[in-house]
Scaffold this active site. Sequence first.
Site, mmCIF file in Angstrom:
data_model
loop_
_atom_site.group_PDB
_atom_site.id
_atom_site.type_symbol
_atom_site.label_atom_id
_atom_site.label_comp_id
_atom_site.label_asym_id
_atom_site.label_seq_id
_atom_site.Cartn_x
_atom_site.Cartn_y
_atom_site.Cartn_z
ATOM 1 N N MET A 1 -13.017 111.224 89.090
ATOM 2 C CA MET A 1 -13.347 109.807 89.173
ATOM 3 C C MET A 1 -12.114 109.028 89.556
ATOM 4 O O MET A 1 -11.026 109.311 89.074
ATOM 5 C CB MET A 1 -13.866 109.314 87.823
ATOM 6 C CG MET A 1 -14.419 107.918 87.865
ATOM 7 S SD MET A 1 -15.802 107.781 88.996
ATOM 8 C CE MET A 1 -16.931 108.970 88.296
ATOM 9 N N CYS A 2 -12.300 108.069 90.423
ATOM 10 C CA CYS A 2 -11.174 107.283 90.912
ATOM 11 C C CYS A 2 -11.546 105.810 90.880
ATOM 12 O O CYS A 2 -12.714 105.441 90.760
ATOM 13 C CB CYS A 2 -10.798 107.690 92.335
ATOM 14 S SG CYS A 2 -10.402 109.452 92.513
#
Length: 584
Positions: A1-2
């Site tokens: 996840m970014c």
Amino acid sequence: MCGIFCSISARSHVDPTPEHLALLRQRGPDSAGRVATTFESTPTADSPEDAGRACLTFISTVLSLRGAETVTQPHQAEDHSATLCWNGEAWSVDAVTTTGNDTVTVFDLITSALGGLDHSEADVQSGLRAISDRMASMAGPYAFVYYNAVNGRLYLGRDFLGRRSLLWSVGSRGELLISSVAPPSPSSAWTEIDADGIYCIALDSQSTLAASDMVSWGGYRISKVPYRTADDKNAGESTSVIPLLSLNKQVPTKPSSLTEKSNAVTQLESLLTESLRLRMSSIPEPPLNNVQRYPRAKLAILFSGGLDCTVLGRLAHDLLPLSEPIDLLNVAFENPRIHAKIDTTVEPTAAFESCPDRITGRSSYAELERICPGRSWRFVAIDIPYTETLEHHDRVLALMHPHNTEMDLSIAYALYFASRGAGHFDDKPYTTTSRVLLSGLGADELFAGYTRHATAYSRRDFAGLLDELDLDIGRLGKRNLGRDDRVISAWGREARFPFLDEELVAWSLAAPVWDKCGFGEAYDHTGKGEDGSTLLEPGKKVLRCLAWRLGMHNVAAEKKRAIQFGARTAKMTTGKTKGTTLLS
């Protein structure tokens, strides 16, 4: 996840506030980067008003879950001619499984799609179509922003189901803001970018774009090209993996019955196993934490003990080496409206242990241990007192924004605290080390698992059921996945949705209704039937039959329960509110 942040301003570079940046860093704790650039548009005889300056600021934070090394973002071409902010998982491109870190893969995919096209005088729509077609060939969840500095064109989009969040807003001085998550206490409303295609902001030709092709975000005109679906006969050589979100509405003409031996059950097992294999392979070893009592877990499941998540656990057991533990994250809340009469001074955990999801969770945990011996299953009991719920109220509201109903809040609470992963295992404090969380979301929409599906069938037979399912399928990419992404990823973890795999969704849409659920079949309410299939409820029967085949007989017969009622986050202060009631 970014975490992704991008701003476009005619005046100066605009960065997120410290509080906003903190939310982005929580999504991507492994690295953070910033790129600032300026585009000077050139006036022409036809459009002299296009002369001007645009200041673009890009910030990316990274949760590294692919490849041996972290690829920092924003990712740029060596000559700085292109910049990518990427938040997603490219499981495959053109049906070829990707390996290693996918950031560079996606950057090259988009850059090659544009090729010489976008560096010429080609129109905006041609570049959009090229990127849209290439992104449609990629299986997996994503949101991205890609900037071509040569001609000042910014491309962005989300996958067709909206499994990753991306929002837009206009700042106080007219700047356009794009972000994975809204800032706390936003001064202006944020809007979710629709998951229906690729968008472009052409800074070089704002005044020449045809209004008919546009939507407006503040003072900027935005072009869009929708994704092509896999059945699009005009797609030429397109390799789109996106199914048309349209249901097979064939009505059965003769009685049929789903059993554990049905071909549909075999097909579902094969597709779900492959979906899990993609989402579980090559998960990197999680970082050490400060209180390491147990071997680190690389995989955890958001675990109510219900049918969907327990089947995921059962199949994951077959794919993961026995030496690797699996954490089962089970959350229960103190609800003052329900638990007022429980004396917690005698038994402090009584309010939590009486929650429906805790009861089914422990039951399904015991069945997994019995059917899958040799595995270290860690049942993490996550108990949330009402006082703690109130302490996190404002943060949860900020994360789920722009969603703003009582139901949004009650579901967000459950996902937020479950994904934090901090509870008790073996009566000792324990926080999961896993950064990958499996979720059973999507099964109810695909296989008729909601109460409203049974209600629709009881009122209008198969016609009513199919109409209700068609509504669910049509709005899969428009509802709550962005909200769930924002809430879960606040803890530096990533949710993966095996039931929303492109091939599995396509199969479910094409399958006739009698291959997915058992409405109209004989149902033995007494529980005394000899044939296991007659003991199973009609909703999601194909999945129930699979659970039965896998030895999970108790789970196969478990009744459906909504997360907000199972964890008891719904109606904490009054029983009179409706889920659709807007929060003040």
